[in-house]
Design an enzyme around this catalytic site. Structure first.
Site, PDB file in Angstrom:
ATOM      1  CG  ASN A 161      -0.389  -0.596   2.178  1.00 25.78           C
ATOM      2  OD1 ASN A 161       0.948  -0.880   2.382  1.00 25.78           O
ATOM      3  ND2 ASN A 161      -0.941   0.470   3.680  1.00 25.78           N
ATOM      4  CD  GLU A 471       7.807   0.805  11.003  1.00 24.42           C
ATOM      5  OE1 GLU A 471       8.979   1.016  10.222  1.00 24.42           O
ATOM      6  OE2 GLU A 471       7.414   0.483  10.507  1.00 24.42           O
TER       7      GLU A 471
END
Ligand code: NAP
Ligand code: MG
Length: 490
Positions: A161, A471
């Protein structure tokens, strides 16, 4: 200009994989073709790495840890990353067109992805020479201090994606910390991760520091994660694959970061700025046709403003024209025929099993000239009960479910009522209510009065089935260095 010419890039997209600085075919010669999801047309191909090829990539990456990369000063390492950011910006237009062609996403979004990817390299470039340790006061008889050492060879298993942004999101902090990387892009969308190798080469990254083993998850991905010389695995994708990766990594005690998607709520309280709430909801669910891990896929709306929100959302959604990503359509195709089937099954199930009302959308589409494309209409399912499958499971498509609450007191319980916990949004003018929601909601990121607030510097990751590890931002770096403590008796 004929459409097929408009929907192409003037470039040969038959690529090779990248191992130790070389461009190679798979050892058995196998290749994978990749299609334009808007037309079903094959646009390029790349090797399908075997387990042996993956082994070679990890070996090269391990050797590169000790070579030129290790002898570079952290400042020089940062400069390589900063140059990569600049070169990617120079190439952004071409790279964005390729990303759009490969994934289907509208061109403005692919351009945004290139800018975000460049920003990851830029942000972490600045951190390469700032990963400093501490000195620990043990009294007059000792000197004690810590070193931040790279963990080693890192594996990056990438979803389809956000092909290049997810690659950059993991690889940039890994390289800043002095690690090397082996990337396994999704077989549906491998082109930009492969092309990124040329950019990193030009930026002066030594051979073997960035490797790309294109191929299938079941073979290349599994071999990469199982390799005993992989120190850390950064994975973004489905819960099931993530669970398998965590088990495999346990066999050789590699650490993992798992980003496994979500079912994130967008809460709209009666006192909200409804203009902002409508814009935010549309962006939350229809960006990349809903194929976004952090999508706001559940609208949780107070009954007092439910009718008005529905009226405004349905009007806007009805006007969204599907089309080719390179024409920058309001909404592009889904990534594959399989993904359309998954989405259609969910919506059909909501109609059948729960008798839910589909306010708009709820069907496949075939825009003119794109009859073989993978389009699904932007969809809104109203007044869904908390236990419906479409509320509990990640659909990964342009489907918004709506849950109605009678008072703001209910918002936290409804927001937390799924197995996921990635993001959560709230629209309200009541700052105390917003802050209490932020405190109590199960989510790694909370957005107040703007869905998708934040960016490269804001730490990102989940709770519950959405995974763990962080992250983005400074928080990401700790996955890529380990702390060594040295103590001397004086
Ligand atoms: P997936 O299987 O989790 O794929 C993600 C990545 O893992 C791909 O690179 C895939 O390679 C690789 N992979 C697959 N099996 C592997 C294995 N045994 N060992 C190592 N790597 C492996 O996801 P998917 O099947 O493409 O999509 C299914 C669903 O996952 C979606 O409908 C969506 O709900 C969710 N998803 C979430 C995100 C997210 O951002 N959190 C992203 C994508 C999908 P191949 O693609 O080449 O097989
Ligand atoms: Mg493709």
């Amino acid at each position: 200009m004929p459409k097929t010419e408009r929907w192409s890039v003037a470039e040969n997209l038959d690529l090779k994989m990248v191992i130790g600085g070389k461009r190679l075919e798979a050892s058995n010669g196998a290749r994978i073709e990749t299609e334009d999801p808007a037309t079903g047309r094959v646009i390029g191909s790349f090797p399908a790495a075997t387990a042996d090829d993956v082994g070679r990539a990890v070996e090269n990456s391990r050797a590169a840890l000790k070579g030129e990369w290790r002898s570079m000063t952290p400042t020089a390492r940062g400069r390589v990353l900063a140059r990569a950011a600049a070169i990617l910006r120079r190439e952004a237009d071409r790279m964005a067109r390729i990303e759009t062609l490969d994934s289907g996403k509208p061109l403005r979004e692919a351009r945004g992805d290139m800018e975000t990817s460049a920003s990851y390299f830029e942000y972490y470039a600045g951190m390469a020479d700032k990963l400093q340790g501490d000195s620990i006061p043990l009294g007059p008889d000792y000197m004690s201090f810590t070193l931040h050492e790279p963990v080693g060879v890192t594996a990056h298993v990438i979803p389809w994606n956000f092909p290049l942004t997810t690659t950059a999101r993991g690889v940039a902090p890994a390289l800043a910390a002095g690690c090397t990387a082996v990337v396994k892009p999704a077989a549906l969308t491998s082109l930009t991760s492969l092309l990124m190798a040329d950019i990193l080469d030009e930026a002066g990254l030594p051979a073997g520091v960035y490797n790309v083993v294109s191929g299938h998850g079941s073979e290349a991905g599994a071999a990469l994660v199982a390799h005993p010389d992989i120190a850390h695995v950064t994975f973004t994708g489905s819960v099931r694959t993530g669970q398998g990766i965590m088990k495999t990594a346990a066999d050789h005690v590699a650490s993992v970061t798992l980003e496994l998607g979500g079912k994130s709520p967008v809460a709209v309280l009666a006192d909200a700025d409804l203009d902002a709430a409508v814009e935010g909801t549309l962006k939350a669910i229809y960006m990349n046709a809903g194929q976004v891990c952090s999508a706001g896929s559940r609208l949780v709306v107070e009954r007092k403003v439910h009718a008005e929100m529905m009226e405004r959302l349905v009007a806007r959604v009805s006007a969204m024209q599907p089309g080719h990503g390179l024409d920058d359509a309001a909404i592009g195709p889904l990534v594959s025929a399989d993904q359309v089937r998954i989405v259609a099954d969910y919506v059909d199930d909501a109609r059948r099993a729960n008798s839910l009302k589909v306010l708009v959308g709820g069907r496949r589409l075939a825009p003119a000239g794109m009859e073989k494309g993978h389009f699904y209409a932007p969809t809104i399912i109203d007044d869904a009960p908390a236990d419906a499958r479409v509320v509990q499971e990640e659909i990964f498509g342009p489907v918004l479910t709506v849950q109605i609450i009678d008072s703001p007191e209910e918002v936290v319980a409804i927001a937390n009522g799924t197995p996921f916990g990635l993001c959560a949004g709230i629209y309200t003018r009541d700052i105390s209510r917003a802050m209490a929601f932020a405190r109590d909601v199960d989510a790694g990121q909370v957005f107040i009065n703007q869905y998708f607030a934040g960016g490269v510097p804001t730490p990102f990751g989940g709770t519950k089935l959405s995974g763990f590890g962080r992250e983005k931002g400074l928080a990401a770096l700790s996955s890529y260095y380990r702390v060594k403590c040295i103590t001397t008796r004086l």
